[in-house]
Design a protein around this motif. Structure first.
Motif, PDB file in Angstrom:
ATOM      1  N   VAL A 199      59.736 117.656 -21.666  1.00 42.42           N
ATOM      2  CA  VAL A 199      58.818 117.419 -23.043  1.00 42.42           C
ATOM      3  C   VAL A 199      59.316 116.180 -23.646  1.00 42.42           C
ATOM      4  O   VAL A 199      58.566 115.388 -24.182  1.00 42.42           O
ATOM      5  N   ALA A 200      60.806 116.148 -23.829  1.00 37.57           N
ATOM      6  CA  ALA A 200      61.223 114.797 -24.549  1.00 37.57           C
ATOM      7  C   ALA A 200      60.717 113.526 -23.812  1.00 37.57           C
ATOM      8  O   ALA A 200      60.346 112.484 -24.552  1.00 37.57           O
ATOM      9  N   GLY A 201      60.829 113.607 -22.671  1.00 32.35           N
ATOM     10  CA  GLY A 201      60.375 112.572 -21.577  1.00 32.35           C
ATOM     11  C   GLY A 201      58.769 112.076 -21.841  1.00 32.35           C
ATOM     12  O   GLY A 201      58.422 110.998 -21.906  1.00 32.35           O
ATOM     13  N   ALA A 202      58.190 113.251 -21.979  1.00 31.27           N
ATOM     14  CA  ALA A 202      56.625 113.017 -22.085  1.00 31.27           C
ATOM     15  C   ALA A 202      56.330 112.592 -23.124  1.00 31.27           C
ATOM     16  O   ALA A 202      55.361 111.630 -23.507  1.00 31.27           O
ATOM     17  N   PHE A 203      57.034 112.904 -24.479  1.00 27.82           N
ATOM     18  CA  PHE A 203      56.684 112.480 -25.785  1.00 27.82           C
ATOM     19  C   PHE A 203      57.267 110.957 -25.914  1.00 27.82           C
ATOM     20  O   PHE A 203      56.421 110.206 -26.481  1.00 27.82           O
ATOM     21  N   SER A 204      58.105 110.478 -25.254  1.00 32.43           N
ATOM     22  CA  SER A 204      58.613 109.059 -25.079  1.00 32.43           C
ATOM     23  C   SER A 204      57.916 108.419 -24.467  1.00 32.43           C
ATOM     24  O   SER A 204      57.290 107.104 -24.741  1.00 32.43           O
ATOM     25  N   LEU A 205      56.881 108.697 -23.376  1.00 28.30           N
ATOM     26  CA  LEU A 205      55.842 107.947 -22.708  1.00 28.30           C
ATOM     27  C   LEU A 205      54.685 107.523 -23.838  1.00 28.30           C
ATOM     28  O   LEU A 205      54.052 106.253 -23.755  1.00 28.30           O
ATOM     29  N   VAL A 206      54.534 108.485 -24.675  1.00 29.10           N
ATOM     30  CA  VAL A 206      53.407 108.178 -25.675  1.00 29.10           C
ATOM     31  C   VAL A 206      53.631 106.803 -26.449  1.00 29.10           C
ATOM     32  O   VAL A 206      52.780 106.280 -26.953  1.00 29.10           O
ATOM     33  N   ARG A 207      54.883 106.684 -26.777  1.00 24.93           N
ATOM     34  CA  ARG A 207      55.334 105.370 -27.497  1.00 24.93           C
ATOM     35  C   ARG A 207      54.920 104.070 -26.691  1.00 24.93           C
ATOM     36  O   ARG A 207      54.740 103.430 -27.497  1.00 24.93           O
ATOM     37  N   PHE A 208      55.197 104.196 -25.576  1.00 23.92           N
ATOM     38  CA  PHE A 208      54.967 102.864 -24.884  1.00 23.92           C
ATOM     39  C   PHE A 208      53.383 102.710 -24.479  1.00 23.92           C
ATOM     40  O   PHE A 208      53.002 101.685 -24.049  1.00 23.92           O
ATOM     41  N   ARG A 209      52.541 103.533 -24.357  1.00 27.77           N
ATOM     42  CA  ARG A 209      51.225 103.399 -24.335  1.00 27.77           C
ATOM     43  C   ARG A 209      50.283 103.301 -25.573  1.00 27.77           C
ATOM     44  O   ARG A 209      49.109 103.530 -25.567  1.00 27.77           O
ATOM     45  N   SER A 210      50.946 103.038 -26.652  1.00 28.64           N
ATOM     46  CA  SER A 210      50.335 103.271 -28.012  1.00 28.64           C
ATOM     47  C   SER A 210      50.724 101.988 -28.772  1.00 28.64           C
ATOM     48  O   SER A 210      51.751 101.388 -28.502  1.00 28.64           O
ATOM     49  N   VAL A 211      49.850 101.414 -29.624  1.00 30.15           N
ATOM     50  CA  VAL A 211      50.054 100.213 -30.367  1.00 30.15           C
ATOM     51  C   VAL A 211      50.987 100.725 -31.768  1.00 30.15           C
ATOM     52  O   VAL A 211      50.486 101.701 -32.443  1.00 30.15           O
ATOM     53  N   ALA A 212      51.926  99.971 -31.935  1.00 26.72           N
ATOM     54  CA  ALA A 212      52.746 100.127 -33.176  1.00 26.72           C
ATOM     55  C   ALA A 212      51.854 100.190 -34.425  1.00 26.72           C
ATOM     56  O   ALA A 212      51.216  99.480 -34.526  1.00 26.72           O
ATOM     57  N   GLY A 213      51.913 101.258 -35.246  1.00 24.59           N
ATOM     58  CA  GLY A 213      51.216 101.114 -36.681  1.00 24.59           C
ATOM     59  C   GLY A 213      52.269 100.823 -37.749  1.00 24.59           C
ATOM     60  O   GLY A 213      53.132 100.256 -37.413  1.00 24.59           O
ATOM     61  N   SER A 214      51.699 101.000 -38.843  1.00 24.16           N
ATOM     62  CA  SER A 214      52.331 100.583 -39.980  1.00 24.16           C
ATOM     63  C   SER A 214      53.324 101.567 -40.395  1.00 24.16           C
ATOM     64  O   SER A 214      53.548 102.778 -39.654  1.00 24.16           O
ATOM     65  N   ALA A 215      54.202 101.217 -40.953  1.00 24.57           N
ATOM     66  CA  ALA A 215      55.620 102.138 -41.288  1.00 24.57           C
ATOM     67  C   ALA A 215      55.146 103.399 -42.029  1.00 24.57           C
ATOM     68  O   ALA A 215      55.905 104.368 -41.584  1.00 24.57           O
ATOM     69  N   LYS A 216      54.051 103.345 -42.784  1.00 29.88           N
ATOM     70  CA  LYS A 216      53.523 104.731 -43.158  1.00 29.88           C
ATOM     71  C   LYS A 216      52.912 105.411 -42.254  1.00 29.88           C
ATOM     72  O   LYS A 216      53.079 106.902 -42.313  1.00 29.88           O
ATOM     73  N   GLU A 217      52.235 104.754 -41.237  1.00 31.53           N
ATOM     74  CA  GLU A 217      51.571 105.590 -40.280  1.00 31.53           C
ATOM     75  C   GLU A 217      52.554 106.463 -39.403  1.00 31.53           C
ATOM     76  O   GLU A 217      52.522 107.694 -38.872  1.00 31.53           O
TER      77      GLU A 217
END
Length: 231
Positions: free
Chosen positions: A79-97
């Motif tokens: 599960v930890a590995g699956a959640f980490s993949l989401v970070r690399f396939r998404s655009v970084a948002g603002s600090a508040k997001e």
């Protein structure tokens, strides 16, 4: 009978099974908390419908996954590995997001482990603190940002080395020529400065003097794009 339907194929005596009622209670509580967090995020914040809807259901998603892991170390690592993949396939948002996403995931984790009351207390406290900071404009500058990006167009015969130095010394605390670009088929230069105004109310006076110096060509000024504004 109903519990038997929802029994996992790989369940064993060493793994504690989750009842249907417990599962539904945790998911419903996570949805309520997600709704509260979404309301907090929308308070004095520019937002999109897709983001706040995702924020509302994210605690329930994380809660369900954590309940299904149910003490299985191997499943937890997956599960930890699956959640980490989401970070690399998404655009970084603002600090508040990013902060709101972490809050939603944290409450989902808390409820998924069975601590429903702690999840509510944690979400409410963090939501109230976030709304308080937004209401007080915590970290904002009262007189507007003094850090500006200034773009000036000058004719090619004008030496840009120190042409505006006296004006900048009068109206700014700091100035730096960060970019030079030719434009209009090489007949003009476009200069980009990073400046810090000495007095926010004298911005127009500075621009008027710059216009006289550059022959009334194009001048634009905007809030400085800094890397510290976003994560």
């Amino acid at each position: 009978m109903l519990n038997n339907i929802f029994t996992g194929l790989f369940d064993s005596d060493t793994v504690t099974n989750i009842s249907v009622s417990s599962f539904l209670i945790c998911v419903l509580c996570a949805l309520v908390i997600g709704f509260v967090i979404s309301l907090m995020y929308m308070y004095r914040t520019k937002y999109t419908k897709s983001f706040v809807v995702t924020l509302a259901v994210l605690p329930a998603l994380v809660c369900a996954v954590i309940m299904m892991v149910n003490g299985n170390i191997g499943a937890g690592v997956a599960v930890a590995g699956a959640f980490s993949l989401v970070r690399f396939r998404s655009v970084a948002g603002s600090a508040k997001e990013i902060g709101a996403i972490f809050l939603a995931m944290s409450t989902g984790l808390i409820i998924g482990t069975g601590y429903i009351a702690f999840g509510f207390v944690f979400a409410i406290i963090l939501s109230l603190v976030g709304m308080l900071y937004a209401g007080l404009d915590f970290g904002g500058k009262k007189k507007g940002s003094l850090d500006k990006t200034l773009r000036i167009t000058i004719p090619e015969e004008l030496d840009f080395t120190d042409v505006f130095e006296d004006i900048f010394k009068e109206y700014t605390k700091r100035y730096e020529l960060s970019h030079v670009k030719t434009t209009n088929m090489g007949s003009m230069y476009r200069l980009t400065y990073n400046i810090t105004l000495a007095d926010y109310n004298k911005e127009k006076q500075m621009i008027d003097k710059l216009r006289c110096r550059n022959g009334n060509l194009e001048i634009s000024i905007s809030n400085q794009e800094t890397a510290v504004a976003e994560l």
